[in-house]
Design an enzyme around this catalytic site. Structure first.
Site, mmCIF file in Angstrom:
data_model
loop_
_atom_site.group_PDB
_atom_site.id
_atom_site.type_symbol
_atom_site.label_atom_id
_atom_site.label_comp_id
_atom_site.label_asym_id
_atom_site.label_seq_id
_atom_site.Cartn_x
_atom_site.Cartn_y
_atom_site.Cartn_z
ATOM 1 N N TYR A 68 0.835 -1.212 0.000
ATOM 2 C CA TYR A 68 0.000 0.000 0.000
ATOM 3 C C TYR A 68 0.865 1.255 0.000
ATOM 4 C CZ TYR A 68 -4.475 -2.266 0.007
ATOM 5 O OH TYR A 68 -5.580 -2.978 -0.410
ATOM 6 N N ARG A 71 1.861 1.895 -3.474
ATOM 7 C CA ARG A 71 0.759 2.486 -4.245
ATOM 8 C C ARG A 71 0.552 3.942 -3.847
ATOM 9 N NH1 ARG A 71 -4.405 -1.055 -3.783
ATOM 10 N NH2 ARG A 71 -5.225 0.388 -5.330
ATOM 11 N N HIS A 120 -15.117 1.891 -2.171
ATOM 12 C CA HIS A 120 -14.070 0.951 -1.737
ATOM 13 C C HIS A 120 -13.060 1.609 -0.825
ATOM 14 C CE1 HIS A 120 -14.948 -1.756 -5.461
ATOM 15 N NE2 HIS A 120 -15.858 -1.870 -4.510
HETATM 16 N N1 APR Z 1 -10.396 4.685 -20.511
HETATM 17 C C1 APR Z 1 -11.531 3.988 -20.215
HETATM 18 N N2 APR Z 1 -11.518 2.717 -19.745
HETATM 19 C C2 APR Z 1 -10.315 2.139 -19.574
HETATM 20 C C3 APR Z 1 -9.093 2.786 -19.873
HETATM 21 C C4 APR Z 1 -9.175 4.115 -20.360
HETATM 22 N N3 APR Z 1 -8.070 4.828 -20.664
HETATM 23 N N4 APR Z 1 -8.061 1.931 -19.599
HETATM 24 C C5 APR Z 1 -8.629 0.801 -19.132
HETATM 25 N N5 APR Z 1 -9.972 0.909 -19.140
HETATM 26 C C6 APR Z 1 -10.967 -0.054 -18.669
HETATM 27 C C7 APR Z 1 -10.602 -1.506 -18.878
HETATM 28 O O1 APR Z 1 -11.037 -1.939 -20.159
HETATM 29 C C8 APR Z 1 -11.400 -2.177 -17.745
HETATM 30 O O2 APR Z 1 -12.721 -2.463 -18.180
HETATM 31 O O3 APR Z 1 -11.064 0.118 -17.271
HETATM 32 C C9 APR Z 1 -11.459 -1.110 -16.666
HETATM 33 C C10 APR Z 1 -10.548 -1.385 -15.489
HETATM 34 O O4 APR Z 1 -11.011 -2.561 -14.888
HETATM 35 P P1 APR Z 1 -10.346 -3.064 -13.526
HETATM 36 O O5 APR Z 1 -8.876 -2.980 -13.627
HETATM 37 O O6 APR Z 1 -11.010 -4.358 -13.188
HETATM 38 O O7 APR Z 1 -10.770 -1.944 -12.457
HETATM 39 P P2 APR Z 1 -12.164 -1.788 -11.732
HETATM 40 O O8 APR Z 1 -13.296 -2.128 -12.635
HETATM 41 O O9 APR Z 1 -12.174 -0.445 -11.106
HETATM 42 O O10 APR Z 1 -12.074 -2.899 -10.564
HETATM 43 C C11 APR Z 1 -13.126 -2.929 -9.629
HETATM 44 O O11 APR Z 1 -11.831 -4.499 -8.314
HETATM 45 O O12 APR Z 1 -9.743 -5.077 -7.574
HETATM 46 C C12 APR Z 1 -10.947 -4.525 -7.184
HETATM 47 O O13 APR Z 1 -11.370 -2.987 -5.488
HETATM 48 C C13 APR Z 1 -10.752 -3.111 -6.736
HETATM 49 O O14 APR Z 1 -12.131 -1.160 -7.158
HETATM 50 C C14 APR Z 1 -11.512 -2.282 -7.780
HETATM 51 C C15 APR Z 1 -12.547 -3.272 -8.281
#
Ligand code: APR
Length: 248
Positions: A68, A71, A120
């Site tokens: 953490y 990050r 979160h």
């Molecule tokens: N613009 C728009 N979308 C994007 C971009 C961008 N520049 N770059 C990536 N993405 C999209 C990806 O295609 C994906 O669908 O953003 C999404 C990121 O997905 P994750 O990495 O799974 O993140 P998230 O959806 O926020 O995860 C949800 O999972 O790990 C836990 O608690 C953590 O809050 C997080 C939760």
């Protein structure tokens, strides 16, 4: 569902009576904050079971705090991008009524958003593992921070896998979902619940869904408009169209 139709999205948003937003890690990608999934996602490099669960912290709090702190150090060097700034602009114009974010990076508030529900938690927030102390770190953690009230270990005040979301936050979120007639969903893989189901609550009430993502997600078949592309590029374009749309 229109694919990639900015005009259709602008029309839906400019007619919204109560627009809300749901964001995920993708909205911060152009701020150089790593996402969790996708080709360079954090869960591709690190084992979530060693870093983001209550048992991981009980087993090795030092390792969890090192991750953490890394990050925190990384995100302290990141800045909001045009996608964050567009949502601030819409909030200040009264277009966006509230913002629900899965992100813990704090970039929405740093950009100037005020009505933000961080479902979160927040990377800089800490809570005591023993008493009710809550606090915020002003710089990346050094070692395992100790509670100033009782001396016990502090932990990141974020929602780990297997943990439930804060009740008070959830009540506010569901109140917003019940009032929304449009939700714009930006940069989330729509895989992690309960946040992944928030847009469907709006849809079940005949609300409209606009999705902004570089790829399709499990939510895509349910949305009215899927804008394929980077949030930092598409949201300003959408904003520009809103202006012209409201003039006509
Ligand atoms: N613009 C728009 N979308 C994007 C971009 C961008 N520049 N770059 C990536 N993405 C999209 C990806 O295609 C994906 O669908 O953003 C999404 C990121 O997905 P994750 O990495 O799974 O993140 P998230 O959806 O926020 O995860 C949800 O999972 O790990 C836990 O608690 C953590 O809050 C997080 C939760």
């Amino acid at each position: 569902m229109h694919k990639g139709d900015l005009g259709a999205a602008a029309s839906i948003i400019s007619k919204a009576q109560h627009l809300i937003a749901l964001t995920g890690a993708g909205i911060s990608k152009e701020s150089n904050v790593p996402t969790f999934r996708g080709e360079d996602g954090l869960w591709r490099k690190y084992n979530v079971m060693d870093l983001a669960t209550p048992s991981a912290f009980a087993r090795n709090p030092q390792l969890v705090w090192e991750w953490y702190s890394w990050r925190q150090d990384l995100i302290a060097k990141c800045s909001p991008n045009p996608a964050h700034h567009t949502l601030v602009k819409w909030e200040r114009k009264g277009v966006l009524k509230s913002l629900i974010s899965q992100n813990v990076d704090g970039l929405h508030r740093r950009a100037g958003s005020s009505n933000v529900h961080e479902v979160h938690g927040n990377l800089w927030a800490v809570k005591c593992t023993s008493c009710t102390h809550l606090g915020r770190l002003s710089s990346p953690a050094q070692g395992i921070p100790e509670c100033p009230s009782c001396g016990a270990k502090l932990r990141p005040d974020v929602v780990w896998f297997g943990e439930s979301l804060d009740n008070a936050v959830m009540q506010q979120v569901y109140a917003e979902l019940e009032r929304a007639d449009v939700i714009i969903v930006v940069g989330t893989s729509a895989l992690v619940h309960p946040a992944a189901s928030f847009p469907l609550v709006v849809k079940q009430r005949d609300g409209r869904l606009v999705e902004v993502n570089i790829e399709e997600t499990p939510l895509t078949p349910s949305v009215d408009v899927h804008l394929k592309g980077k949030a930092g590029e598409l949201l300003p374009k959408l904003d520009a169209l809103l202006k012209s749309d409201t003039v006509s």
